[in-house]
Write a protein that holds these residues in place. Structure first.
Motif, mmCIF file in Angstrom:
data_model
loop_
_atom_site.group_PDB
_atom_site.id
_atom_site.type_symbol
_atom_site.label_atom_id
_atom_site.label_comp_id
_atom_site.label_asym_id
_atom_site.label_seq_id
_atom_site.Cartn_x
_atom_site.Cartn_y
_atom_site.Cartn_z
ATOM 1 N N GLY A 112 0.899 -1.199 -0.053
ATOM 2 C CA GLY A 112 0.109 0.174 0.061
ATOM 3 C C GLY A 112 0.984 1.283 0.045
ATOM 4 N N VAL A 113 2.476 1.349 -0.207
ATOM 5 C CA VAL A 113 3.012 2.491 -0.516
ATOM 6 C C VAL A 113 3.035 2.890 -1.817
ATOM 7 N N LYS A 114 2.716 4.191 -1.939
ATOM 8 C CA LYS A 114 2.550 4.835 -3.279
ATOM 9 C C LYS A 114 3.591 6.049 -3.336
ATOM 10 N N PRO A 115 4.663 5.957 -3.684
ATOM 11 C CA PRO A 115 5.649 7.050 -3.716
ATOM 12 C C PRO A 115 5.013 8.313 -4.630
ATOM 13 N N THR A 116 5.406 9.442 -4.136
ATOM 14 C CA THR A 116 4.907 10.621 -5.184
ATOM 15 C C THR A 116 6.449 11.044 -5.390
ATOM 16 N N GLY A 117 6.288 11.746 -6.624
ATOM 17 C CA GLY A 117 7.535 12.494 -7.001
ATOM 18 C C GLY A 117 7.352 12.977 -8.524
ATOM 19 N N GLY A 118 8.470 12.874 -8.987
ATOM 20 C CA GLY A 118 8.399 13.325 -10.531
ATOM 21 C C GLY A 118 9.395 12.544 -11.316
ATOM 22 N N ILE A 119 8.977 12.573 -12.670
ATOM 23 C CA ILE A 119 9.801 12.047 -13.757
ATOM 24 C C ILE A 119 10.427 13.033 -14.244
ATOM 25 N N PRO A 120 12.227 12.630 -14.130
ATOM 26 C CA PRO A 120 12.828 13.795 -14.955
ATOM 27 C C PRO A 120 12.615 14.201 -16.482
ATOM 28 N N ALA A 121 12.269 15.402 -16.780
ATOM 29 C CA ALA A 121 11.982 15.968 -18.036
ATOM 30 C C ALA A 121 13.028 15.480 -19.068
ATOM 31 N N GLN A 122 12.915 15.371 -20.547
ATOM 32 C CA GLN A 122 13.918 15.224 -21.575
ATOM 33 C C GLN A 122 14.601 16.628 -21.826
ATOM 34 N N ALA A 123 13.611 17.647 -21.405
ATOM 35 C CA ALA A 123 14.483 18.882 -21.918
ATOM 36 C C ALA A 123 15.496 19.354 -20.824
ATOM 37 N N GLY A 124 16.650 19.964 -21.110
ATOM 38 C CA GLY A 124 17.547 20.354 -20.466
ATOM 39 C C GLY A 124 18.372 19.195 -20.326
ATOM 40 N N SER A 125 18.498 17.943 -21.035
ATOM 41 C CA SER A 125 19.416 16.985 -20.839
ATOM 42 C C SER A 125 20.566 17.184 -21.942
ATOM 43 N N HIS A 126 21.925 16.966 -21.498
ATOM 44 C CA HIS A 126 22.789 17.144 -22.231
ATOM 45 C C HIS A 126 23.877 15.854 -22.284
ATOM 46 N N ALA A 127 24.643 15.566 -23.371
ATOM 47 C CA ALA A 127 25.804 14.652 -23.361
ATOM 48 C C ALA A 127 27.110 15.348 -22.995
ATOM 49 N N LEU A 128 27.817 15.097 -22.197
ATOM 50 C CA LEU A 128 29.207 15.550 -22.015
ATOM 51 C C LEU A 128 30.173 14.819 -22.544
ATOM 52 N N LEU A 129 30.884 15.722 -23.616
ATOM 53 C CA LEU A 129 31.927 15.035 -24.471
ATOM 54 C C LEU A 129 32.944 16.224 -24.720
ATOM 55 N N ALA A 130 34.255 15.600 -24.285
ATOM 56 C CA ALA A 130 35.412 16.493 -24.665
ATOM 57 C C ALA A 130 35.146 17.889 -23.800
ATOM 58 N N GLY A 131 34.817 17.586 -22.679
ATOM 59 C CA GLY A 131 34.735 18.891 -21.528
ATOM 60 C C GLY A 131 33.649 20.176 -22.266
ATOM 61 N N ARG A 132 32.654 19.650 -23.048
ATOM 62 C CA ARG A 132 31.502 20.288 -23.261
ATOM 63 C C ARG A 132 30.260 19.729 -23.366
ATOM 64 N N LEU A 133 29.139 20.609 -23.430
ATOM 65 C CA LEU A 133 27.817 19.913 -23.617
ATOM 66 C C LEU A 133 27.308 19.905 -24.967
#
Ligand SMILES: Cc1cc2nc3c(=O)[nH]c(=O)nc-3n(C[C@H](O)[C@H](O)[C@H](O)COP(=O)(O)OP(=O)(O)OC[C@H]3O[C@@H](n4cnc5c(N)ncnc54)[C@H](O)[C@@H]3O)c2cc1C
Length: 434
Positions: free
Chosen positions: A73-94
């Motif tokens: 009966g435990v139903k956690p509340t919270g949020g799903i991380p949005a896709q907007a604002g997501s970056h790959a980090l490669l060679a020290g840059r976004l």
């Protein structure tokens, strides 16, 4: 008929869940936790109003943990991380992080050939039969399925963030892909208030069902009946023996082996277990210097940074709680704080002037045992029932054939409950027939 007496050793989320399920199933349950607090690695600490989990924690929405919590009966509340604002980090840059058809085609982290290869693989991901890949290492699988280095780097990063594991030689391809399927099927949930809200909720259910929860109670050994083939109970550090019909061990493989000294099978399992480890930096910031930059995933290094407070209630209004991590593996067993700070310098330049609270851990055990290709992956993990000692069970993120991380821990708790409920029904039938 006398109720079955069960001793649970370990008050992390796994042990607590087993205790709550068993108490609700009619068993007389006592749980022993050696520390002063329940929760183990699922604890949350409040610092200056920021809710710090022990490193970044996310519940897999298609995973076993949510299913088992729902049973209670435990139903956690919270949020799903949005896709907007997501970056790959490669060679020290976004860069744009490929997370769907459009971003896959527009990103500059893949060549055109790499994009086509990755697109084809991801389109068929849900249909991959992972059971046949248990004994293959993730590295071997990636090298046979993707000819391009850039595509392999992206897949390895997506698997790191889903499994926490950076050791591509040890990790079973079957387990890794099953976890990636789980992550992509329904994403994850960042929990409001942190994971201690789950611990508190399960504790409440357990207590209401009559489970006794003993804190600062270290179990020193499992007491065995004469002949050593059946449990008698648990021996506490002070020497007292508490009798039990079943004992559930919910610590690490080393904790389990230490409770039965001289047991060669458990000692070997403890020796062979390969933990998943990570270095973590928790940050409470008065404000985000770049509110639009919420997530970074390393492609040329095992880096992770995510603003958890953007999706869940974990920080005072207007401020931000950020988790930064380095996935460790192989010879890489710890990280320096400066390495993690450097990730923040790229994602949130100017963050240092906004720090209100911080906590760094150079090396944490994320999972007590990764599903190794050498042992056949998920199917090769130790079973919940210890086969050579009647009445002895184990729970943990290294146990049973289902899931990884907390999903494995709660799936094994559920499996122990099911096994003991079967045992109770059999005894009841026998008693009724006698
Ligand atoms: C940095 C980090 C990030 C993570 N991120 C995620 C994530 O995103 N998603 C996810 O699903 N999982 C994640 N996890 C994993 C998750 O936290 C664990 O899988 C889960 O909390 C394990 O619970 P457990 O009860 O099996 O073990 P633990 O929490 O380790 O609990 C074991 C308990 O047993 C007690 N104990 C051991 N021996 C004895 C004894 N002899 N007597 C009495 N008590 C004893 C210990 O004190 C401890 O409290 C993460 C973990 C870490 C560290």
């Amino acid at each position: 008929m006398q109720r079955m007496r069960v001793a649970v050793v370990g008050g992390g989320l796994g042990g607590l869940t087993a205790a709550a399920l068993l108490a609700r199933g009619g068993c007389e349950v006592t749980l022993y936790e050696r520390s002063k607090h329940l929760g183990g690695r699922a604890r949350t600490t409040e610092v200056e109003g920021f809710r710090f989990n022990l490193g970044p924690h996310a519940l897999y929405r298609a995973g076993a943990a949510l299913r088992v919590l729902a049973r209670l009966g435990v139903k956690p509340t919270g949020g799903i991380p949005a896709q907007a604002g997501s970056h790959a980090l490669l060679a020290g840059r976004l860069h744009t992080l490929p997370r769907g058809a459009v971003t896959l085609m527009t990103t500059d982290v893949l060549s055109l050939a790499g994009k086509l290869e990755v697109a084809k693989l991801l389109a068929g991901l849900a249909r991959i039969d992972t059971r046949s890949l248990g004994a293959l290492s993730l590295r071997e699988w990636l090298e046979t399925r993707l000819t391009r280095k850039d595509g392999r780097a992206l897949l390895a990063a997506l698997i790191r963030v889903s499994t926490y594991c950076a050791d591509m030689d040890a990790l079973s391809a079957g387990a890794a892909l099953k976890q990636l399927q789980c992550a992509t099927a329904a994403s994850v949930l960042y929990v409001d208030g942190g994971w201690s809200t789950l611990v508190d909720a399960v504790e409440r259910v357990g207590r209401e069902a009559g489970a006794r929860l003993e804190l600062s109670a270290r179990v020193a050994a499992v007491a065995l009946q004469e002949g050593g083939k059946r449990v008698e109970g648990v021996r506490l550090a002070g020497g007292t023996v508490h009798r039990a019909d079943a004992v559930v061990l919910a610590g690490s493989p080393a904790d389990v082996a230490a409770l039965l000294p001289g047991d060669a099978v458990l000692a070997r399992e403890a020796r062979e277990a390969v933990p998943i480890q990570a270095a973590t930096l928790e940050l409470g910031l008065s404000v985000l210097p770049r509110p639009e930059a919420l997530f970074a995933l390393g492609l040329d290094g095992p880096w992770y940074a995510s603003v958890h407070s953007a999706s869940a209630k974990l920080a005072p209004a207007g401020s931000a709680m950020v988790h930064v991590a380095k996935y460790l593996g192989g010879a890489d067993t710890a990280a320096s704080e400066a390495e993690l700070e450097a990730v923040m310098d790229v994602l949130q330049p100017g963050w240092r002037a906004k720090v209100v609270a911080r906590r760094f851990r150079p090396s944490l055990i994320v999972s007590a045992g990764l599903p190794c290709a050498a042992n056949g992956g998920l199917l090769g993990r130790p079973a919940v029932e210890v086969p050579h000692v009647a009445g002895l069970y184990r729970v943990g993120d290294w146990v049973g054939a289902e899931g990884m991380l907390a999903d494995a821990s709660l799936a094994s708790a559920e499996a122990v409950w099911q096994a003991l409920m079967r045992r109770t029904r059999t005894s009841q039938r026998r008693a009724a027939g006698a």
